[in-house]
Motif scaffolding. Sequence first.
Motif, PDB file in Angstrom:
ATOM      1  N   ASP A 219      46.214 100.756 -85.105  1.00 11.07           N
ATOM      2  CA  ASP A 219      47.029  99.542 -85.091  1.00 11.07           C
ATOM      3  C   ASP A 219      46.533  98.571 -86.167  1.00 11.07           C
ATOM      4  OD1 ASP A 219      48.983  97.814 -84.356  1.00 11.07           O
ATOM      5  OD2 ASP A 219      48.234  97.421 -82.337  1.00 11.07           O
ATOM      6  N   GLU A 220      47.423  97.698 -86.627  1.00 12.18           N
ATOM      7  CA  GLU A 220      47.098  96.710 -87.668  1.00 12.18           C
ATOM      8  C   GLU A 220      46.496  97.397 -88.898  1.00 12.18           C
ATOM      9  OE1 GLU A 220      48.222  93.852 -87.179  1.00 12.18           O
ATOM     10  OE2 GLU A 220      48.519  93.827 -85.021  1.00 12.18           O
ATOM     11  N   SER A 221      47.138  98.456 -89.339  1.00  9.31           N
ATOM     12  CA  SER A 221      46.568  99.263 -90.421  1.00  9.31           C
ATOM     13  C   SER A 221      46.631  98.587 -91.782  1.00  9.31           C
ATOM     14  CB  SER A 221      47.277 100.623 -90.484  1.00  9.31           C
ATOM     15  OG  SER A 221      48.674 100.465 -90.565  1.00  9.31           O
ATOM     16  N   GLN A 222      47.203  97.379 -91.863  1.00 13.44           N
ATOM     17  CA  GLN A 222      47.143  96.633 -93.122  1.00 13.44           C
ATOM     18  C   GLN A 222      45.706  96.262 -93.476  1.00 13.44           C
ATOM     19  OE1 GLN A 222      48.512  95.418 -90.358  1.00 13.44           O
ATOM     20  NE2 GLN A 222      47.613  93.425 -89.891  1.00 13.44           N
ATOM     21  N   TYR A 223      44.771  96.434 -92.535  1.00 11.39           N
ATOM     22  CA  TYR A 223      43.364  96.183 -92.833  1.00 11.39           C
ATOM     23  C   TYR A 223      42.816  97.145 -93.882  1.00 11.39           C
ATOM     24  CZ  TYR A 223      42.184  92.549 -89.445  1.00 11.39           C
ATOM     25  OH  TYR A 223      42.066  91.354 -88.775  1.00 11.39           O
ATOM     26  N   LEU A 224      43.576  98.165 -94.226  1.00 13.86           N
ATOM     27  CA  LEU A 224      43.181  99.025 -95.347  1.00 13.86           C
ATOM     28  C   LEU A 224      42.960  98.218 -96.615  1.00 13.86           C
ATOM     29  CD1 LEU A 224      45.497 102.121 -94.884  1.00 13.86           C
ATOM     30  CD2 LEU A 224      43.042 102.244 -95.309  1.00 13.86           C
ATOM     31  N   ALA A 225      43.671  97.105 -96.743  1.00 15.95           N
ATOM     32  CA  ALA A 225      43.561  96.274 -97.947  1.00 15.95           C
ATOM     33  C   ALA A 225      42.494  95.206 -97.831  1.00 15.95           C
ATOM     34  CB  ALA A 225      44.913  95.608 -98.243  1.00 15.95           C
ATOM     35  N   ASP A 226      41.821  95.111 -96.687  1.00 20.76           N
ATOM     36  CA  ASP A 226      40.795  94.084 -96.522  1.00 20.76           C
ATOM     37  C   ASP A 226      39.620  94.377 -97.451  1.00 20.76           C
ATOM     38  OD1 ASP A 226      38.189  93.017 -95.013  1.00 20.76           O
ATOM     39  OD2 ASP A 226      39.905  91.822 -94.351  1.00 20.76           O
ATOM     40  N   PRO A 227      39.184  93.389 -98.252  1.00 19.40           N
ATOM     41  CA  PRO A 227      38.111  93.652 -99.222  1.00 19.40           C
ATOM     42  C   PRO A 227      36.784  94.017 -98.577  1.00 19.40           C
ATOM     43  CG  PRO A 227      38.638  91.302 -99.132  1.00 19.40           C
ATOM     44  CD  PRO A 227      39.695  92.010 -98.347  1.00 19.40           C
ATOM     45  N   GLU A 228      36.542  93.596 -97.337  1.00 13.81           N
ATOM     46  CA  GLU A 228      35.269  93.886 -96.689  1.00 13.81           C
ATOM     47  C   GLU A 228      35.349  95.038 -95.697  1.00 13.81           C
ATOM     48  OE1 GLU A 228      33.737  90.335 -94.958  1.00 13.81           O
ATOM     49  OE2 GLU A 228      33.540  89.267 -96.863  1.00 13.81           O
ATOM     50  N   ARG A 229      36.412  95.090 -94.911  1.00 17.22           N
ATOM     51  CA  ARG A 229      36.499  96.085 -93.848  1.00 17.22           C
ATOM     52  C   ARG A 229      37.425  97.244 -94.181  1.00 17.22           C
ATOM     53  NH1 ARG A 229      37.908  93.222 -88.377  1.00 17.22           N
ATOM     54  NH2 ARG A 229      37.274  95.258 -87.560  1.00 17.22           N
ATOM     55  N   GLY A 230      38.146  97.161 -95.286  1.00 18.84           N
ATOM     56  CA  GLY A 230      39.096  98.213 -95.623  1.00 18.84           C
ATOM     57  C   GLY A 230      38.463  99.577 -95.757  1.00 18.84           C
ATOM     58  N   VAL A 231      37.218  99.629 -96.220  1.00 15.06           N
ATOM     59  CA  VAL A 231      36.539 100.919 -96.387  1.00 15.06           C
ATOM     60  C   VAL A 231      36.377 101.635 -95.057  1.00 15.06           C
ATOM     61  CG1 VAL A 231      34.246  99.865 -96.201  1.00 15.06           C
ATOM     62  CG2 VAL A 231      34.515 102.032 -97.415  1.00 15.06           C
ATOM     63  N   VAL A 232      36.257 100.894 -93.966  1.00 16.29           N
ATOM     64  CA  VAL A 232      36.133 101.515 -92.640  1.00 16.29           C
ATOM     65  C   VAL A 232      37.398 102.289 -92.304  1.00 16.29           C
ATOM     66  CG1 VAL A 232      35.817 101.068 -90.182  1.00 16.29           C
ATOM     67  CG2 VAL A 232      34.536  99.742 -91.872  1.00 16.29           C
ATOM     68  N   TRP A 233      38.563 101.694 -92.594  1.00 18.12           N
ATOM     69  CA  TRP A 233      39.823 102.387 -92.329  1.00 18.12           C
ATOM     70  C   TRP A 233      39.956 103.617 -93.218  1.00 18.12           C
ATOM     71  CZ3 TRP A 233      39.083  97.834 -90.254  1.00 18.12           C
ATOM     72  CH2 TRP A 233      39.829  97.458 -89.139  1.00 18.12           C
ATOM     73  N   GLU A 234      39.551 103.492 -94.481  1.00 18.32           N
ATOM     74  CA  GLU A 234      39.630 104.637 -95.383  1.00 18.32           C
ATOM     75  C   GLU A 234      38.739 105.784 -94.897  1.00 18.32           C
ATOM     76  OE1 GLU A 234      38.740 103.498 -99.341  1.00 18.32           O
ATOM     77  OE2 GLU A 234      40.311 101.980 -99.454  1.00 18.32           O
ATOM     78  N   GLU A 235      37.492 105.470 -94.540  1.00 22.37           N
ATOM     79  CA  GLU A 235      36.584 106.518 -94.091  1.00 22.37           C
ATOM     80  C   GLU A 235      37.058 107.146 -92.784  1.00 22.37           C
ATOM     81  OE1 GLU A 235      32.847 104.541 -93.899  1.00 22.37           O
ATOM     82  OE2 GLU A 235      32.456 104.698 -96.043  1.00 22.37           O
ATOM     83  N   THR A 236      37.607 106.345 -91.896  1.00 23.77           N
ATOM     84  CA  THR A 236      38.121 106.877 -90.640  1.00 23.77           C
ATOM     85  C   THR A 236      39.240 107.879 -90.892  1.00 23.77           C
ATOM     86  OG1 THR A 236      37.555 104.817 -89.497  1.00 23.77           O
ATOM     87  CG2 THR A 236      39.133 106.270 -88.412  1.00 23.77           C
TER      88      THR A 236
END
Length: 361
Positions: free
Chosen positions: A248-265
């Motif tokens: 959910d709230e997958s726009q966090y992929l673009a977050d400069p600090e936390r986006g890497v967590v979504w990418e790695e997941t």
Amino acid sequence: MTTDELEQLLAAQPVALLHRLARGRVHRHFRLGKRRLVELLLRHSTENRAGLESDLQTLIQERAGRRALSEARRAEHPRIAKPGRQPDRPPAQSGKGRLRPPELESSEPACSLGAWLEGLGVPEPKPFVPDAWQEEALARLAETDVIVSVPTGSGKTYVAIEAARRAMEDNRTVIYTSPLKALSNTKFTEFSRLFGADKVGILTGDRRDNAQAPLLIMTTEILRNLLYDAAGGEIDVRLDTLGLVIMDESQYLADPERGVVWEETIIFCPSQARLLLLSASIGNPQDIADWLTSIRPTPCHLVKHAKRSVPLRAGYLHPNGKLVPLFRTVSIPYGHPGALHPEAKRLFVHYEDETLPPRSR
């Protein structure tokens, strides 16, 4: 609407409107001409015809509304230029060296507070009927990963709930991730009520309940850590039976600090599990879908539309408790933010007179 009718309607639109329609649908659309844009939009319509037609009609209506408002303004304030004569008054300046055109108001009367509030409240109960895009997302999820990019209030949660129910009926584990612990706790309560407390668990930084449940709620960081542990041989939950991961709230992929967590997941997610990404504010969902297709063994399908199920209205609440519409129209006049309601402007001035020092006014 037939394919020929859709092609003719697209060809009749200005290229700027076609570029807006192509956002999230056609890769690098800004480099394309009108004929190529129409061709690629028609090709994309085979995947989500209803969404394309809905967005096209919305853009056409917005353009028609802007043209009507512009014509009304020109009719109310005609400009007659005389040779060799400059205007009596220059446009008002806003900031240093910038010109601001004078604010023109529509000849139509401003909406009343009653008209602005009309229709608000709890609607009458009706039998639930899934929208076409919801059925499309669930059908596609049986074969591919899916990104759902639709406005707030459209019904993304229904897709998540129904997809989770179907996965659990097939004896597969479901993981639902959110960016916030507070949202995870809310979903834990909601899903426990829907599926039963014995079928739902939660894993966050400070809470661990029913970790072997078929439906697990957690933050994205927790899932990333679980996938790291699994890669090292430590399996803390039933990842071997994992069938669906809802982000959910997958726009966090673009977050400069936390986006890497979504990418790695996403990268470490088991290949047998389907991915369902939900968001109302991804700016380039087609690019994300193309990326998932390139790194995952399963292609990714995008479900997207821009028509809001729940229209937005803007109001202004003065500190004295008075509520008025913010704009002259009931709905928000996108593209014309200066069309303020006269009562709202009066309250703005009143507030400034009361709060700003004399030299700042």
